[in-house]
Design a protein around this motif. Structure first.
Motif, short mmCIF file in Angstrom:
data_model
loop_
_atom_site.label_atom_id
_atom_site.label_comp_id
_atom_site.label_asym_id
_atom_site.label_seq_id
_atom_site.Cartn_x
_atom_site.Cartn_y
_atom_site.Cartn_z
N THR A 157 0.83 -1.21 0.00
CA THR A 157 0.00 0.00 0.00
C THR A 157 0.86 1.25 0.00
N MET A 158 1.93 1.23 0.78
CA MET A 158 2.85 2.38 0.82
C MET A 158 3.42 2.65 -0.57
N LEU A 159 3.84 1.59 -1.26
CA LEU A 159 4.43 1.77 -2.58
C LEU A 159 3.41 2.35 -3.56
N LYS A 160 2.17 1.89 -3.47
CA LYS A 160 1.13 2.43 -4.35
C LYS A 160 0.87 3.90 -4.06
N LYS A 161 1.11 4.31 -2.81
CA LYS A 161 0.94 5.72 -2.41
C LYS A 161 2.12 6.58 -2.85
N GLY A 162 3.17 5.95 -3.36
CA GLY A 162 4.36 6.71 -3.77
C GLY A 162 5.32 7.00 -2.64
N ILE A 163 5.15 6.32 -1.50
CA ILE A 163 6.04 6.52 -0.36
C ILE A 163 7.37 5.81 -0.63
N ASN A 164 8.46 6.46 -0.32
CA ASN A 164 9.78 5.84 -0.46
C ASN A 164 9.96 4.84 0.67
N VAL A 165 10.01 3.56 0.32
CA VAL A 165 10.19 2.51 1.32
C VAL A 165 11.59 1.93 1.16
N ALA A 166 12.38 2.05 2.20
CA ALA A 166 13.73 1.48 2.22
C ALA A 166 13.72 0.27 3.16
N LEU A 167 14.77 -0.53 3.09
CA LEU A 167 14.82 -1.77 3.84
C LEU A 167 15.84 -1.67 4.97
N GLY A 168 15.45 -2.14 6.15
CA GLY A 168 16.35 -2.13 7.30
C GLY A 168 16.28 -3.45 8.05
N THR A 169 17.27 -3.69 8.87
CA THR A 169 17.28 -4.92 9.67
C THR A 169 16.84 -4.70 11.10
N ASP A 170 16.90 -3.44 11.60
CA ASP A 170 16.84 -3.15 13.03
C ASP A 170 18.14 -3.70 13.65
N GLY A 171 18.24 -3.72 14.96
CA GLY A 171 19.46 -4.17 15.60
C GLY A 171 19.52 -5.68 15.72
N ALA A 172 20.73 -6.19 15.95
CA ALA A 172 20.91 -7.64 16.09
C ALA A 172 20.28 -8.18 17.37
N ALA A 173 19.87 -7.29 18.28
CA ALA A 173 19.18 -7.74 19.48
C ALA A 173 17.74 -8.13 19.17
N SER A 174 17.23 -7.72 18.02
CA SER A 174 15.84 -8.03 17.69
C SER A 174 15.69 -8.77 16.37
N ASN A 175 16.77 -8.94 15.60
CA ASN A 175 16.60 -9.52 14.25
C ASN A 175 16.90 -11.02 14.11
N ASN A 176 17.98 -11.60 14.32
CA ASN A 176 19.20 -11.30 15.02
C ASN A 176 20.42 -11.14 14.10
N THR A 177 20.23 -10.58 12.94
CA THR A 177 21.32 -10.44 11.99
C THR A 177 21.22 -9.09 11.29
N LEU A 178 22.34 -8.62 10.77
CA LEU A 178 22.35 -7.41 9.96
C LEU A 178 22.50 -7.75 8.47
N ASN A 179 22.22 -8.98 8.12
CA ASN A 179 22.38 -9.46 6.75
C ASN A 179 21.21 -8.98 5.89
N MET A 180 21.49 -8.06 4.98
CA MET A 180 20.44 -7.47 4.16
C MET A 180 19.89 -8.44 3.11
N PHE A 181 20.66 -9.43 2.70
CA PHE A 181 20.12 -10.42 1.77
C PHE A 181 19.03 -11.25 2.44
N HIS A 182 19.22 -11.54 3.71
CA HIS A 182 18.17 -12.24 4.47
C HIS A 182 16.91 -11.37 4.53
N GLU A 183 17.11 -10.08 4.80
CA GLU A 183 15.98 -9.16 4.89
C GLU A 183 15.27 -9.03 3.55
N LEU A 184 16.05 -8.98 2.47
CA LEU A 184 15.48 -8.89 1.12
C LEU A 184 14.61 -10.11 0.82
N SER A 185 15.09 -11.27 1.16
CA SER A 185 14.33 -12.49 0.92
C SER A 185 13.00 -12.45 1.66
N ILE A 186 13.04 -12.07 2.94
CA ILE A 186 11.80 -12.00 3.73
C ILE A 186 10.85 -10.95 3.15
#
Length: 440
Positions: free
Chosen positions: A295-324
């Motif tokens: 919905t955000m993308l359809k609204k034209g909102i710039n959506v970027a990808l983040g991992t949050d911290g390793a205390a809550s993710n538990n990784t900073l691997n952006m390829f993992h985040e991209l897959s999800i």
């Protein structure tokens, strides 16, 4: 330094928010991409230098060149807390696990935690990031040593301009801004933590400072249902509406999470050109839900990808985040065309660059842009057969394929060897920190 990357498959920008892969020769001089020449057209162009005049030549056989990944939201210093608060509700995770650990943390702990996070990002292809931390100087010192490109903010909390603790944190922000004003790779921004920790009065004060000093704003917003309900009860407004009312959207703002939004919230974000830093893994792991990214993308909102911290993710691997990111929305909407691999790749490169305010400098492989690039080995089980490079990045790549990382023209990792950080020393210091903190 002149670097010639020879005959390499390259992820290039195509039309709006999409990519193509072509075999190219890429020339880097100092910190800038001097030329990107498709191999089938190289006779039409005069190369700025050759493999004989370059200081370094990288053979592109069985390799893929692409823009460096940008992590739009993280807390790098938290890497030493990985695995401490797993399988807890958001409130128990934050208030009963993370905050008590942070109270024990020393500046040296923050330094080594940041080093560990930087090491993990380099090894998985991240070249730029937007961070919120609680120890500015140790974190900035580590970032400078590693050579990544970062926007950093001190988490700001408090009831208003008369709040002693809040003013101390703002003072730390302004001191860091002054110290790193001339640093090409580090930018300091304002970081109001969240509506439950930063009152409306304090938000207004921070917004005024951000305008006065032309600083970006980085804030957690609408992460949990409880946050939204409590904000409505206290301020008669959603977290998004409150931030707008306080003036936090007057400058370029990165709003992390944005999981629970009303239709009016979406309009506010779009009208104010706010970037949403979506963190699907963290949001799911903490039981906070799934942001309405389609919905955000359809609204034209710039959506970027983040991992949050390793205390809550538990990784900073952006390829993992991209897959999800590219899979979870297909399942939730029962639409296999929802969030394509190309859209996900755009989120963690070009959209991330826009979140940093650097869309004309980084985020794509183009002549004149800064040389923030990564090279992946495609002679791996995860890429063979090489039917589709872009979808392989989203659906089969795991980050271990990253061989070389270049930031601002400087090679930070080559052939999987990190050149800028002492891995064994970092591991030793982080283990020592945790042994002290948890009483081993």
């Amino acid at each position: 330094m002149k670097i010639f990357i020879k005959e390499i498959m390259t992820v290039l920008p195509d039309q709006k928010e999409t990519f193509v892969v072509r075999e190219c020769n890429v020339y880097i001089e100092d910190d800038t991409i001097r030329a990107v020449i498709e191999c089938d057209q190289k006779k039409l162009y005069r190369a700025p230098f050759s493999d004989k005049t370059a200081d370094k030549v990288i053979d592109g056989k069985n390799k893929l060149l692409m823009p460096g990944l940008i992590n739009a939201h993280t807390h790098i210093y938290m890497n030493f807390m990985r695995g401490l608060g797993d399988d807890l509700s958001f409130d128990n995770w934050l208030f009963k696990t993370i905050y008590p650990m942070e109270e024990k943390m020393t500046p040296e702990d923050a330094y080594w935690g940041t080093c560990l996070g930087l090491l993990e990002m380099i090894e998985s292809g991240t070249t730029g990031f937007i961070d919120m931390n609680i120890c500015m100087e140790p974190s900035c010192k580590a970032i400078t040593e590693a050579g990544l490109r970062g926007i950093v903010s001190r988490g700001l909390v408090g009831e208003g301009p008369d709040d002693e603790g809040g003013i101390r944190r703002i003072k730390e922000t302004m001191e860091a801004r002054e110290n790193y004003l001339d640093n090409e790779l580090i930018e300091v921004c304002m970081g109001p933590h969240a509506p439950y920790s930063c009152s409306e009065k304090m938000q207004k004060y921070i917004a005024d400072l951000a305008m006065e000093y032309n600083m970006k704003v980085n804030m957690h917003l609408s992460e949990s249902r409880k946050e939204v309900a409590d904000c409505k009860k206290k301020y008669k407004a959603t977290p998004i509406a409150l931030a707008e009312r306080a003036g936090l959207f007057n400058n370029r703002t990165i709003a992390a999470h944005c999981v629970h939004l009303s239709a009016e919230d979406l309009d506010i974000l779009a009208e104010n050109h706010v970037t949403v830093a979506s963190n699907p893994v963290s949001n799911m792991k903490l039981g906070n839900g799934l942001a309405a990214v389609p919905t955000m993308l359809k609204k034209g909102i710039n959506v970027a990808l983040g991992t949050d911290g390793a205390a809550s993710n538990n990784t900073l691997n952006m390829f993992h985040e991209l897959s999800i990111m590219t899979l979870i929305h297909k399942g939730a909407t029962e639409d296999a065309t929802c969030i394509s691999a190309k859209e996900g790749l755009f989120m963690m490169t070009t959209a991330g660059a826009k979140a940093m305010g650097k869309e004309y400098e980084i985020g794509s492989v183009e002549t004149g842009k800064k040389a923030d690039l990564i090279i992946l080995n495609t002679n791996t089980a995860s890429f063979i057969p090489r039917n589709n490079y872009i979808t392989s990045l989203a659906y089969s790549c795991n980050g271990s394929e990253v061989e070389t990382v270049i930031v601002n023209g400087k090679i930070l990792m080559e052939n999987r060897e990190v050149l800028v950080l002492d891995k064994e020393k970092i591991f030793y210091e982080v283990e020592k920190t945790m042994n002290r903190m948890i009483g081993k």
